[in-house]
Scaffold this active site. Structure first.
Site, mmCIF file in Angstrom:
data_model
loop_
_atom_site.group_PDB
_atom_site.id
_atom_site.type_symbol
_atom_site.label_atom_id
_atom_site.label_comp_id
_atom_site.label_asym_id
_atom_site.label_seq_id
_atom_site.Cartn_x
_atom_site.Cartn_y
_atom_site.Cartn_z
ATOM 1 N N ARG A 199 0.824 -1.221 0.000
ATOM 2 C CA ARG A 199 0.000 0.000 0.000
ATOM 3 C C ARG A 199 0.851 1.261 0.000
ATOM 4 N NH1 ARG A 199 -3.047 -1.419 5.342
ATOM 5 N NH2 ARG A 199 -0.834 -1.749 5.725
ATOM 6 N N LYS B 14 23.061 -21.353 19.621
ATOM 7 C CA LYS B 14 22.176 -21.605 18.479
ATOM 8 C C LYS B 14 22.530 -22.964 17.917
ATOM 9 C CE LYS B 14 20.537 -19.858 14.039
ATOM 10 N NZ LYS B 14 19.095 -19.965 14.212
ATOM 11 N N LYS C 39 4.290 -18.632 6.220
ATOM 12 C CA LYS C 39 3.738 -19.033 7.499
ATOM 13 C C LYS C 39 3.327 -17.789 8.292
ATOM 14 C CE LYS C 39 6.416 -19.680 11.048
ATOM 15 N NZ LYS C 39 7.508 -19.882 12.010
ATOM 16 N N GLU D 142 17.728 -21.220 19.778
ATOM 17 C CA GLU D 142 18.274 -19.959 19.262
ATOM 18 C C GLU D 142 18.748 -19.110 20.424
ATOM 19 O OE1 GLU D 142 15.757 -18.192 15.982
ATOM 20 O OE2 GLU D 142 14.248 -19.099 17.266
ATOM 21 N N LYS E 58 13.886 -19.934 22.567
ATOM 22 C CA LYS E 58 14.503 -18.634 22.329
ATOM 23 C C LYS E 58 15.450 -18.391 23.497
ATOM 24 C CE LYS E 58 11.963 -16.979 18.802
ATOM 25 N NZ LYS E 58 12.576 -16.828 17.460
ATOM 26 N N HIS F 81 8.027 -26.473 11.498
ATOM 27 C CA HIS F 81 9.398 -26.890 11.147
ATOM 28 C C HIS F 81 9.806 -28.216 11.799
ATOM 29 C CE1 HIS F 81 9.463 -22.888 9.643
ATOM 30 N NE2 HIS F 81 9.690 -22.289 10.786
ATOM 31 N N ASP G 261 7.908 -23.814 4.103
ATOM 32 C CA ASP G 261 8.477 -24.151 5.410
ATOM 33 C C ASP G 261 9.977 -24.074 5.195
ATOM 34 O OD1 ASP G 261 9.773 -25.683 7.504
ATOM 35 O OD2 ASP G 261 7.739 -26.226 8.127
ATOM 36 N N HIS G 262 10.609 -23.011 5.690
ATOM 37 C CA HIS G 262 12.000 -22.780 5.271
ATOM 38 C C HIS G 262 12.947 -23.873 5.787
ATOM 39 C CE1 HIS G 262 12.705 -20.872 9.214
ATOM 40 N NE2 HIS G 262 13.997 -20.979 8.971
ATOM 41 N N LYS H 138 16.499 -26.194 3.865
ATOM 42 C CA LYS H 138 17.870 -26.335 4.379
ATOM 43 C C LYS H 138 18.498 -27.603 3.807
ATOM 44 C CE LYS H 138 16.932 -24.033 8.814
ATOM 45 N NZ LYS H 138 17.710 -22.822 8.808
HETATM 46 N N1 LIG Z 1 9.843 -11.288 8.903
HETATM 47 C C1 LIG Z 1 10.207 -12.560 9.025
HETATM 48 O O1 LIG Z 1 11.343 -12.894 9.390
HETATM 49 C C2 LIG Z 1 9.232 -13.641 8.734
HETATM 50 C C3 LIG Z 1 7.957 -13.358 8.293
HETATM 51 N N2 LIG Z 1 7.107 -14.373 7.995
HETATM 52 C C4 LIG Z 1 5.756 -14.099 7.506
HETATM 53 O O2 LIG Z 1 5.813 -13.259 6.358
HETATM 54 C C5 LIG Z 1 4.719 -12.382 6.331
HETATM 55 C C6 LIG Z 1 5.234 -10.954 6.286
HETATM 56 O O3 LIG Z 1 6.023 -10.710 7.434
HETATM 57 P P1 LIG Z 1 6.881 -9.386 7.602
HETATM 58 O O4 LIG Z 1 7.562 -9.012 6.351
HETATM 59 O O5 LIG Z 1 7.678 -9.583 8.817
HETATM 60 O O6 LIG Z 1 5.744 -8.307 7.907
HETATM 61 P P2 LIG Z 1 5.820 -6.725 7.749
HETATM 62 O O7 LIG Z 1 4.777 -6.160 8.640
HETATM 63 O O8 LIG Z 1 7.201 -6.214 7.858
HETATM 64 O O9 LIG Z 1 5.363 -6.495 6.229
HETATM 65 C C7 LIG Z 1 4.035 -6.654 5.807
HETATM 66 C C8 LIG Z 1 3.939 -6.223 4.360
HETATM 67 O O10 LIG Z 1 2.604 -6.377 3.908
HETATM 68 C C9 LIG Z 1 2.188 -5.146 3.291
HETATM 69 N N3 LIG Z 1 0.736 -5.010 3.444
HETATM 70 C C10 LIG Z 1 0.035 -4.923 4.601
HETATM 71 N N4 LIG Z 1 -1.283 -4.826 4.327
HETATM 72 C C11 LIG Z 1 -1.396 -4.869 2.976
HETATM 73 C C12 LIG Z 1 -2.492 -4.811 2.082
HETATM 74 N N5 LIG Z 1 -3.746 -4.691 2.526
HETATM 75 N N6 LIG Z 1 -2.244 -4.898 0.754
HETATM 76 C C13 LIG Z 1 -0.976 -4.996 0.282
HETATM 77 N N7 LIG Z 1 0.098 -5.066 1.081
HETATM 78 C C14 LIG Z 1 -0.120 -4.990 2.405
HETATM 79 C C15 LIG Z 1 2.988 -4.077 4.032
HETATM 80 O O11 LIG Z 1 3.148 -2.914 3.284
HETATM 81 P P3 LIG Z 1 2.150 -1.671 3.359
HETATM 82 O O12 LIG Z 1 1.929 -1.332 4.787
HETATM 83 O O13 LIG Z 1 2.884 -0.622 2.573
HETATM 84 O O14 LIG Z 1 0.919 -2.084 2.653
HETATM 85 C C16 LIG Z 1 4.336 -4.785 4.100
HETATM 86 O O15 LIG Z 1 4.996 -4.683 2.877
HETATM 87 C C17 LIG Z 1 3.891 -12.715 7.557
HETATM 88 O O16 LIG Z 1 2.951 -13.691 7.190
HETATM 89 C C18 LIG Z 1 4.911 -13.337 8.502
HETATM 90 O O17 LIG Z 1 4.316 -14.206 9.433
HETATM 91 C C19 LIG Z 1 7.488 -15.690 8.094
HETATM 92 C C20 LIG Z 1 8.731 -16.028 8.533
HETATM 93 C C21 LIG Z 1 9.697 -15.043 8.916
HETATM 94 O O1 LIG Z 2 10.281 -19.650 11.298
HETATM 95 C C1 LIG Z 2 11.006 -19.220 12.179
HETATM 96 O O2 LIG Z 2 12.290 -19.624 12.192
HETATM 97 C C2 LIG Z 2 13.280 -18.843 12.856
HETATM 98 C C3 LIG Z 2 14.478 -19.767 13.065
HETATM 99 O O3 LIG Z 2 14.958 -20.164 11.820
HETATM 100 P P1 LIG Z 2 16.449 -20.700 11.666
HETATM 101 O O4 LIG Z 2 16.545 -21.019 10.231
HETATM 102 O O5 LIG Z 2 17.346 -19.574 12.101
HETATM 103 O O6 LIG Z 2 16.573 -21.879 12.574
HETATM 104 C C4 LIG Z 2 12.800 -18.299 14.180
HETATM 105 O O7 LIG Z 2 13.731 -17.357 14.675
HETATM 106 C C5 LIG Z 2 11.473 -17.589 13.998
HETATM 107 O O8 LIG Z 2 10.962 -17.215 15.268
HETATM 108 C C6 LIG Z 2 10.468 -18.497 13.324
HETATM 109 O O9 LIG Z 2 9.310 -17.748 12.983
#
Ligand SMILES: NC(=O)C1=CN([C@@H]2O[C@H](COP(=O)(O)OP(=O)(O)OC[C@H]3O[C@@H](n4cnc5c(N)ncnc54)[C@H](OP(=O)(O)O)[C@@H]3O)[C@@H](O)[C@H]2O)C=CC1
Ligand SMILES: O=C1O[C@H](COP(=O)(O)O)[C@@H](O)[C@H](O)[C@H]1O
Length: 489
Positions: free
Chosen positions: A50, A346, A151, A219, A341, A243, A180-181, A185
């Site tokens: 957005r 780790k 996820k 971790e 955690k 995982h 599922d990352h 691996k």
């Molecule tokens: N961050 C991580 O390490 C991990 C994240 N995930 C999963 O990945 C997903 C994203 O996580 P993360 O990047 O941390 O979250 P963030 O909050 O950092 O990012 C969310 C993103 O979604 C966009 N967004 C929100 N609402 C809308 C909408 N209505 N339409 C279009 N875009 C939208 C936001 O941009 P804007 O506000 O500009 O719209 C932003 O780009 C989640 O499902 C999370 O559980 C999974 C594993 C690890």
């Molecule tokens: O999905 C997740 O994984 C990470 C740990 O991933 P790893 O590859 O570093 O073992 C975890 O930190 C996070 O909480 C969880 O959402």
């Protein structure tokens, strides 16, 4: 050198392109694959979110992310420029039918109709269904499209069903790729090679020879900047339901007839369906949950979970479960699974403890052999053997390790798991992605535990940050005469 093949031209459309996951993982992973020569020049990466920025604004953010997350020695200005040249950006609210879908549609229509199109949902899972509905109503779903779901797929069975139904209305299951990352691996994939490409392993892989299995993912970090997500999740939902159960499946499954996606997934599903349900009667003896308190990790003092959060919480940052796979192969073998955690170190690993040899030859029974599959760090495999103690006066035994570190050719670091998974989605190979019935079977097993925990049927323990977990967790293993790996001699 890594052996790589270029993939077909593709359009990667990322929903959530300004978010943490995209910047920290997805763009760096795609850059690395471009660096390895796998991304064709006419591929396109189309970010959407957005946030109202233009293409230049998005490119500047992406450049910053690469500078931050790609090490200097593998970041070349020429390749970065080539990568940035693939980027497009559309300001779009994925949940609104009247948003800028025509702008997205117009970019996509510039490519041939049979172009592979991957829609990657790096945004909140509760938006997935609405985004799919909008993709469908704007004629953006073709037989060459697929959708990648991040996820968590729900926080319980009902929410998982709602997400899967929402997506499934517009994308058939064979076009849905649930990430599922851990499956990305190398060392997790190696479990199948170890088991099925080595007759000496295959021959001893059952209750007849194996006493217990431990699967750990610990971790040193706390909840970092993700406390608002983590506090609604906790260790069981964040790591075990997905995982670690997947790792358990690879350890416990029967040999699949092929590496074809549904054959492997059927074999994993059979394990999930054979997990013994944990009930109100058994939850207190089969599970432990805990929160970290203040402590020292890597020489640094760190606050406790509740202090970090700034409010009371019933969310576990440590979870351990004694699971049972009720199949003839695993009769009576406990699978100890744990995640933490703010642990002492780790480490993600699988420890297979073999039964001791019933021999009186050497006086006391020699300890059973132990196989440690190190998922990370120091990826490798270690087999502990009993050998003669090289002493002249008596025939005594000691243990020795056969230890191999698994490395990429040329000593290169392993690619991040997202690199493999992002391109598998382009290749249309879902073997390392989770099928809907696997997600549901995992929730079916995890849900009663979560329910019992939410009702405080199992007391919340504490552990100091920088320790291996609560004292109570040793009790899970003690009645079978087992110990956690770090406590073994
Ligand atoms: N961050 C991580 O390490 C991990 C994240 N995930 C999963 O990945 C997903 C994203 O996580 P993360 O990047 O941390 O979250 P963030 O909050 O950092 O990012 C969310 C993103 O979604 C966009 N967004 C929100 N609402 C809308 C909408 N209505 N339409 C279009 N875009 C939208 C936001 O941009 P804007 O506000 O500009 O719209 C932003 O780009 C989640 O499902 C999370 O559980 C999974 C594993 C690890
Ligand atoms: O999905 C997740 O994984 C990470 C740990 O991933 P790893 O590859 O570093 O073992 C975890 O930190 C996070 O909480 C969880 O959402």
């Amino acid at each position: 050198m890594e052996h790589v093949q270029q993939v077909e031209p593709f359009d990667y459309v990322i929903f959530g392109a300004t978010g943490d996951l995209t910047m920290r993982k997805l763009l760096p992973a795609l850059y690395n694959r471009l660096r390895m020569g796998q991304i064709p020049d006419d591929a396109r990466i189309i970010g959407t979110a957005r946030t109202d920025i233009d293409r230049d604004g998005y490119v500047a953010r992406a450049k910053e992310a690469l500078e931050r997350f790609i090490p200097d020695d593998v970041r070349s200005p020429v390749l970065v420029d080539r990568f940035l040249g693939l980027l497009h950006y559309v300001t779009l609210d994925g949940t609104k039918a009247d948003s800028e879908w025509s702008a997205l549609s117009s970019i996509l229509s510039e490519a041939p109709a049979d172009r592979i199109r991957v829609y990657y949902f790096a945004t909140a899972p509760q938006l997935y269904g609405r985004i799919c509905e909008n993709l469908h109503s704007h004629n953006l779903v073709s037989p060459h499209s697929r959708v990648v779901l991040e996820k968590p797929i729900g926080t319980d069975m009902a929410t998982a069903t709602a997400i899967n139904d929402g997506v499934g209305q517009y994308f058939p299951e064979n076009q849905v790729y649930r990430i599922d990352h851990y499956l990305g691996k190398e060392t997790v994939q190696n479990v199948l090679a170890l088991r099925f490409a080595n007759p000496i392993m295959n021959a001893v892989w059952s209750a007849e020879q194996i006493e217990s299995v431990q699967i750990t993912a610990a971790e040193t970090v706390g909840v970092e900047g993700r406390a608002s997500y983590y506090d609604t999740s906790g260790a069981m939902r964040d790591m075990i339901q997905n995982h670690l159960l997947q790792v358990l499946c690879l350890v416990a499954m029967e040999a699949p007839d092929s590496l074809e996606a549904d054959t492997v997934r059927n074999a994993k599903l059979a394990v999930l369906n054979a997990l013994r349900p944990i009930t109100d009667e058994t939850v207190a003896s089969e599970t432990v949950r805990a929160q970290y308190t203040a402590g020292v990790v890597g020489g640094q003092s760190v606050p406790g979970y509740l202090e970090e959060l700034g409010q009371p919480s019933n969310t576990e940052t440590y979870a351990a479960v004694r699971a049972w796979v009720d199949t003839p192969r695993w009769k009576g073998v406990p699978f100890y699974i744990r995640t933490a955690k703010r642990s002492a170190r780790k480490v993600s690993e699988i420890v297979i403890r073999f039964r001791a040899a019933p021999t009186a030859l050497f006086g006391a029974t020699p300890p059973g052999n132990r196989l440690v599959i190190r998922i990370q760090p120091n990826e490798g495999v270690e087999l502990q053997l009993n050998v003669k103690n090289p002493a002249l006066d008596a025939y005594t035994l000691r243990t020795a390790d056969l230890d191999t570190t698994i490395r990429m050719e040329g000593g290169l670091p392993f690619p991040d798991s997202y690199e493999r998974l992002l391109l598998d989605a382009v290749r249309g190979n879902p073997v390392l992605f989770i099928r809907r019935d696997e997600v549901e079977a995992a929730w079916r097993w995890a849900e009663p535990v979560l329910k019992a925990w939410s009702e405080n049927q199992v007391p919340m323990q504490t552990y100091s940050a920088g320790s291996y977990g609560p004292e109570k967790s040793a009790a899970l293993l003690a009645d079978k005469g087992d110990k956690w790996h770090e406590d073994m001699e």
